[in-house]
Write an enzyme that holds these catalytic residues in place. Structure first.
Site, short mmCIF file in Angstrom:
data_model
loop_
_atom_site.label_atom_id
_atom_site.label_comp_id
_atom_site.label_asym_id
_atom_site.label_seq_id
_atom_site.Cartn_x
_atom_site.Cartn_y
_atom_site.Cartn_z
N HIS A 130 -68.93 11.37 42.52
CA HIS A 130 -68.53 10.45 43.57
C HIS A 130 -69.21 10.80 44.90
O HIS A 130 -69.77 9.93 45.58
CB HIS A 130 -67.01 10.48 43.75
CG HIS A 130 -66.27 9.93 42.57
ND1 HIS A 130 -64.89 9.98 42.47
CD2 HIS A 130 -66.70 9.32 41.43
CE1 HIS A 130 -64.52 9.42 41.33
NE2 HIS A 130 -65.60 9.02 40.68
N SER A 153 -68.97 4.95 38.75
CA SER A 153 -68.29 5.39 39.98
C SER A 153 -69.25 5.90 41.03
O SER A 153 -69.11 5.62 42.22
CB SER A 153 -67.26 6.47 39.65
OG SER A 153 -66.32 6.00 38.71
#
Length: 518
Positions: A345, A294
């Protein structure tokens, strides 16, 4: 037969496009209307609408202008522009025969079209030179060659061909922006994460914390213990099928786009730096065990934001504001859904942006700017690493580590369990009762009773209510023949948890010996 109007249409289009200030975005089927969009410049008209018609009546002109405004609003929406200025030029032999339409001498703002500015010019024979000067000023384009007084059909066809060639060249230049590389590394990364996932499932389960640890998932205590490779390996590890599928699809779509824009070598650098930066940010702000691509995928978003910063018009025309919506939505979900490592993230997003600033675009260099981004990337990474190291190991991480070791203990793999427990940073981390208790349990199995007793006493120092530690100490002293000490610890275990049958039974058994001695 006069070719003046056709000549002016294509002459203006050619001058505006070949100057590099405008590009052709639409040509009507009858070839009498052209829409040109501004490529560069700030004060000039955003759009120029060239119309070649013989104007007879002002009523037709007003109706056609209204239709053109509707077209401009559609273009404004497709370009995601809040404000749009349009220079609307009618090329005609003569102005309308009636007086129902007067050319504007200033910008007009249609009341029902917010954000739209409109300026209409009539380029007729009488005021040709004056009108051409106005167009030059409003477009920021200086005419390269003078306008012919009596052009012929050959001049028109030649200019039309030249204009089409320039428009084709502009389109090809834009297309080349997305053809700087083939998605070699994107497919390679997809293959790696699929292969690693299959390997993990064969060895155990991708959702088993022990399997994740063995394959290199990010876990702060082990990183602080010196396993710094765990800032890289999580990029290729996924937790469960859904996690794998979501990240694989995201990588396939985003990775191919970024790799085509920046080229394969640059994409490899961007992806890896973003993934590492995501792991570092997670190390600094999240104590949880984590893994996944991610952070690197958010790095692809960061690369696209860099692309949008340097080429905003092309970015909005090809990708649009949807990218911002997707980024915001994913970050919002990360904050709303428990268990998602949003620190990773955001770290990946920032890392992807700064890494792209280091490599810039293929065959283009901004040495000073690239050096700034290089120092910025290292500075952010070093700052996050320092912050994570200063945080040290938390007691709850010790509890989690003990739980993972418990799995090995249940399999009687005491060596691996003990090695895992010893990776805890005892000097700099917060004291963990669970770590010491699990170590003592293994030491008892190895008959290292003295060391086990030492660790059990540490458990009690950290957590005086840890009744299992009192009970095990009582058993150790009982085994060693120290009845009074055993009785004391057994009693404390029973007092903390009076309903436990084992504790009460041990106290009753020891009471007989203690009573007999008394």
């Amino acid at each position: 037969m006069s070719f003046r109007e056709s000549y002016l249409l294509w002459k203006l289009a050619y001058e505006l496009i070949s100057s590099g200030r405008y590009q052709l975005i639409y040509e009507s089927h009858n070839g009498k209307e052209l829409w040109l969009e501004k490529v560069e410049g700030h004060e000039e008209a955003d759009l120029i609408h060239l119309n070649q018609y013989d104007l007879d009546w002002s009523n037709w002109l007003r109706q056609h202008t209204d239709l053109s405004i509707d077209q401009a609003l559609d273009i404004k929406q497709s370009l995601y522009k809040k404000n749009l200025s349009v220079l609307n030029v009618y090329i005609t032999p003569y102005p309308p025969v009636d007086d129902g339409f007067a050319p504007l001498s200033e910008w007009y703002h249609p009341t029902d079209s917010p954000g739209l500015s409109w300026y209409t010019l009539i380029l007729d024979q009488a005021d040709q030179d004056k009108t051409l000067n106005i167009i030059s000023q409003m477009s920021g384009c200086k005419w390269k060659q003078p306008f012919l007084i009596t052009p012929d059909e050959h001049d028109v066809l030649q200019l039309r061909e030249y204009t089409k060639q320039w428009a084709t060249h502009q389109r090809q230049t834009i297309e080349k922006t997305f053809q700087n590389g083939k998605p070699i590394f994107t497919y390679l990364f997809v293959a790696i994460q699929l292969a690693v996932f299959a390997w993990m499932e064969l060895e155990g389960s991708s959702e088993d914390p022990r399997t994740l640890l063995e394959f290199g998932a990010k876990f702060n205590p082990l990183i602080l213990a010196g396993e710094w490779y765990r800032l890289i390996t999580p990029i290729f590890i996924h937790i469960g099928v859904l996690h794998l599928l979501m990240n694989t699809m995201a990588l396939y779509y985003l990775g191919t786009l970024v790799e085509r824009i920046f080229g394969s070598v640059r994409f490899f650098f961007i992806y890896m730096i973003a993934g590492i930066m995501g792991s570092i940010a997670s190390f600094a702000f999240s104590p949880n065990l984590s893994a996944g691509a991610s952070g690197a995928i958010f790095g692809c978003f960061g690369a696209l934001l860099y692309f949008g910063m340097l080429q905003p018009k092309l970015f909005l025309r090809t990708l649009g504001y949807n990218i911002f919506i997707v980024i915001a939505l994913n970050l919002a979900l990360g904050f709303a859904i428990p268990g998602i490592d949003n620190a990773g993230h955001i770290g990946g997003l920032v890392g992807g942006f700064t890494a792209t600033g280091i490599v810039h675009f293929p065959k283009k260099f901004r040495f000073f700017t690239q050096i700034i981004f290089l120092f910025l990337t290292f500075g952010i990474g070093a700052g996050l690493l320092y912050s994570g190291a200063q945080n040290g190991v938390k007691a709850e991480e010790g509890t989690y580590l003990a739980q993972m070791a418990q799995g090995y203990v249940e399999e009687e793999n005491f060596e691996k369990a003990y090695k895992l427990l010893n990776s805890y940073d005892f000097d700099n981390g917060e004291p963990s009762a669970d770590i010491y208790f699990m170590m003592s349990y293994i030491e008892i199995q190895w008959q290292q009773y003295e060391l086990a007793a030492t660790h059990l006493k540490k458990v009690i120092e950290i957590d005086p209510k840890y009744h299992q530690a009192y009970y095990n100490l009582a058993l150790l002293y009982y085994h060693d023949g120290k009845i009074e000490e055993a009785y004391e610890f057994a009693t404390q275990a029973r007092d903390i948890k009076p309903n436990d049958e084992q504790y009460r039974s041990l106290v009753d058994e020891l009471t007989q010996f203690v009573g007999g001695e008394l």
